[in-house]
Scaffold this active site. Structure first.
Site, short mmCIF file in Angstrom:
data_model
loop_
_atom_site.label_atom_id
_atom_site.label_comp_id
_atom_site.label_asym_id
_atom_site.label_seq_id
_atom_site.Cartn_x
_atom_site.Cartn_y
_atom_site.Cartn_z
N GLU A 1 -12.33 -4.97 -3.75
CA GLU A 1 -12.92 -3.64 -3.54
C GLU A 1 -12.28 -2.58 -4.45
O GLU A 1 -12.81 -1.48 -4.59
CB GLU A 1 -12.77 -3.22 -2.07
CG GLU A 1 -13.66 -4.00 -1.10
CD GLU A 1 -13.23 -5.45 -0.92
OE1 GLU A 1 -12.01 -5.72 -0.91
OE2 GLU A 1 -14.12 -6.32 -0.83
N ARG B 1 -4.85 -2.00 8.96
CA ARG B 1 -6.03 -2.81 8.74
C ARG B 1 -5.70 -3.92 7.75
O ARG B 1 -4.70 -3.87 7.05
CB ARG B 1 -7.21 -1.97 8.25
CG ARG B 1 -6.93 -1.13 7.02
CD ARG B 1 -8.16 -0.28 6.63
NE ARG B 1 -7.86 0.60 5.51
CZ ARG B 1 -7.81 1.93 5.58
NH1 ARG B 1 -8.03 2.55 6.72
NH2 ARG B 1 -7.54 2.65 4.51
N ARG C 1 -1.11 9.33 -9.77
CA ARG C 1 -1.12 8.11 -8.94
C ARG C 1 -0.51 6.91 -9.67
O ARG C 1 0.19 6.10 -9.07
CB ARG C 1 -2.57 7.75 -8.54
CG ARG C 1 -3.21 8.72 -7.57
CD ARG C 1 -4.65 8.27 -7.27
NE ARG C 1 -4.69 6.90 -6.78
CZ ARG C 1 -4.47 6.56 -5.52
NH1 ARG C 1 -4.21 7.48 -4.62
NH2 ARG C 1 -4.52 5.30 -5.17
N LEU D 1 11.00 -20.51 -4.65
CA LEU D 1 10.10 -19.62 -3.92
C LEU D 1 8.75 -19.72 -4.60
O LEU D 1 8.69 -19.78 -5.83
CB LEU D 1 10.62 -18.17 -4.02
CG LEU D 1 9.67 -17.04 -3.60
CD1 LEU D 1 9.59 -16.94 -2.08
CD2 LEU D 1 10.13 -15.68 -4.13
N GLU E 1 1.86 -13.23 12.57
CA GLU E 1 2.41 -12.04 13.23
C GLU E 1 2.23 -10.85 12.30
O GLU E 1 2.58 -10.90 11.12
CB GLU E 1 3.91 -12.25 13.53
CG GLU E 1 4.18 -13.36 14.53
CD GLU E 1 3.56 -13.13 15.90
OE1 GLU E 1 3.46 -11.95 16.31
OE2 GLU E 1 3.19 -14.11 16.55
N HIS F 1 2.13 3.33 -9.13
CA HIS F 1 1.92 1.91 -9.46
C HIS F 1 3.06 1.40 -10.33
O HIS F 1 3.48 0.25 -10.19
CB HIS F 1 0.57 1.71 -10.17
CG HIS F 1 -0.61 2.12 -9.33
ND1 HIS F 1 -0.72 1.79 -8.01
CD2 HIS F 1 -1.74 2.82 -9.64
CE1 HIS F 1 -1.87 2.28 -7.53
NE2 HIS F 1 -2.49 2.92 -8.49
N ASP G 1 0.83 -1.21 0.00
CA ASP G 1 0.00 0.00 0.00
C ASP G 1 0.87 1.26 0.00
O ASP G 1 1.99 1.25 0.50
CB ASP G 1 -0.93 -0.02 1.22
CG ASP G 1 -2.10 0.94 1.08
OD1 ASP G 1 -2.36 1.40 -0.06
OD2 ASP G 1 -2.74 1.24 2.10
N GLY G 2 0.31 2.32 -0.55
CA GLY G 2 0.98 3.62 -0.50
C GLY G 2 1.50 4.13 -1.84
O GLY G 2 2.20 5.14 -1.88
C1 IPE Z 1 -5.42 -2.81 -0.16
O1 IPE Z 1 -5.06 -1.50 -0.42
C2 IPE Z 1 -5.40 -3.61 -1.39
C3 IPE Z 1 -4.11 -3.71 -2.09
C4 IPE Z 1 -2.95 -3.31 -1.68
C5 IPE Z 1 -4.17 -4.37 -3.36
P1 IPE Z 1 -6.14 -0.33 -0.45
O2 IPE Z 1 -5.36 0.93 -0.51
O3 IPE Z 1 -7.12 -0.55 -1.52
O4 IPE Z 1 -6.83 -0.52 0.96
P2 IPE Z 1 -7.94 0.35 1.74
O5 IPE Z 1 -9.17 0.30 0.93
O6 IPE Z 1 -7.39 1.73 1.87
O7 IPE Z 1 -8.07 -0.33 3.05
C1 IPE Z 2 -1.71 0.24 -3.29
O1 IPE Z 2 -1.44 1.60 -3.33
C2 IPE Z 2 -1.97 -0.32 -4.67
C3 IPE Z 2 -3.33 -0.82 -4.89
C4 IPE Z 2 -4.29 -0.82 -4.04
C5 IPE Z 2 -3.60 -1.36 -6.20
P1 IPE Z 2 -2.62 2.66 -3.32
O2 IPE Z 2 -2.99 2.97 -4.73
O3 IPE Z 2 -3.72 2.21 -2.45
O4 IPE Z 2 -1.89 3.91 -2.68
P2 IPE Z 2 -2.49 4.93 -1.63
O5 IPE Z 2 -2.99 4.14 -0.46
O6 IPE Z 2 -3.59 5.68 -2.31
O7 IPE Z 2 -1.32 5.81 -1.29
MG MG Z 3 -4.13 2.43 -0.47
#
Ligand code: IPE
Ligand code: IPE
Ligand code: MG
Length: 265
Positions: free
Chosen positions: A73, A197, A39, A137, A210, A43, A26-27
């Site tokens: 989602e 989460r 954004r 792996l 963990e 990716h 994430d992020g």
């Molecule tokens: C969770 O990330 C799903 C993936 C990393 C693929 P999200 O960024 O979509 O999660 P929420 O919705 O903020 O919890």
């Molecule tokens: C996770 O990064 C990648 C996917 C959910 C596909 P995000 O796209 O959710 O990045 P943030 O959370 O908006 O920074």
């Molecule tokens: Mg995210």
């Protein structure tokens, strides 16, 4: 020990290196935003991190790496972003499959693939077949995956195959039907990007995993960051319901067993 055992039914073997690491990557969006980039640039950069982390996991002897790439989602995101994510996924599959195979990596995808183009599904299944016998792996990509979807599809499949179980069934009946029944449950869960989460990732399988959360954004995550997570994992005492004292007695009993075995060798 067979792989698909349940941490709630028996105590799994755990070592200093986690056998199975599961990551919510994430992020990406915030990483790009911090750089005044769109954004999707986040990716794209994320792909580079995936390559580095797969290599680092292989180097450290981790047996299974599971990466959450797209949740059930995530379709709620703007159409353009979803479309770029799909294109990147296809591109990565095309670019990386041969390299994965050359590096002895077994490739797997879990998730509801019914929403993907048949061409992509075929490519995935071919990649899985190509790499099926590799042992270095197991890399699993969770794509259009949801933990609740997995529990539901497992239950449906089990009942379709064993109608006699409709009057009652056990955990062991259900477990072979989970999408990731080929892997042990994750020892270490990592979520980058600061959120604490699970976001409908491996709900069943995380029962005794963990959990490790880091503010590092996924595009900035690297081998060193992975080592920090493993270091934190090593400091945990995995009790699986027992007391700390019980564990200490167990491990000294095991130590005693080993000394006897060494002496008689
Ligand atoms: C969770 O990330 C799903 C993936 C990393 C693929 P999200 O960024 O979509 O999660 P929420 O919705 O903020 O919890
Ligand atoms: C996770 O990064 C990648 C996917 C959910 C596909 P995000 O796209 O959710 O990045 P943030 O959370 O908006 O920074
Ligand atoms: Mg995210």
């Amino acid at each position: 020990m067979s792989t698909a055992t349940s941490s709630t039914l028996e105590i799994p073997e755990t070592g200093v290196i986690p056998r199975h690491v599961a990551i919510i990557m994430d992020g990406n969006g915030r990483w790009a935003k911090n750089r005044f980039m769109p954004r999707v640039a986040g990716h794209r950069q994320a792909m580079e991190t995936v390559r580095n982390v797969v290599k680092a996991c292989g180097d450290r002897g981790i047996g299974y790496l599971t990466l959450f790439a797209f949740s059930s989602e995530n379709w709620r995101r703007p159409k353009d972003e979803v479309s770029v994510l799909m294109q990147l996924f296809i591109l990565a599959l095309e670019q990386e499959m041969v390299k994965l195979h050359e590096n002895g990596i077994r490739f797997k995808v879990i998730g509801d693939l019914s929403k993907f183009e048949p061409k992509i599904v075929k490519f995935i299944r071919n990649g899985e077949k190509l790499t099926a016998a590799n042992t270095n792996l197991t890399l699993t990509i969770a794509a259009n995956y949801g933990g609740r979807w997995d529990i539901m599809q497992a239950t449906r499949n089990m009942l379709a195959q064993h109608p006699e179980l409709s009057s009652g069934f056990e955990e062991e009946d259900l477990m072979p039907h989970f999408a990731m029944s080929y892997a042990p449950e994750p020892d270490l869960f990592i979520r980058t990007g600061g959120e604490q989460r699970v976001s409908n990732f491996l709900l069943w399988q995380l029962a005794y995993t963990e959990l490790y959360f880091t503010d590092t954004l996924w595009p900035d995550f690297d081998a060193q960051a992975l080592d920090l997570a493993i270091q934190s994992y090593r400091q945990r005492e995995r009790r699986f319901g027992r007391t700390s004292e019980q564990l200490q007695t167990l491990s000294s009993a095991e130590r005693a067993k080993r000394i006897v075995a060494d002496q008689s060798a």
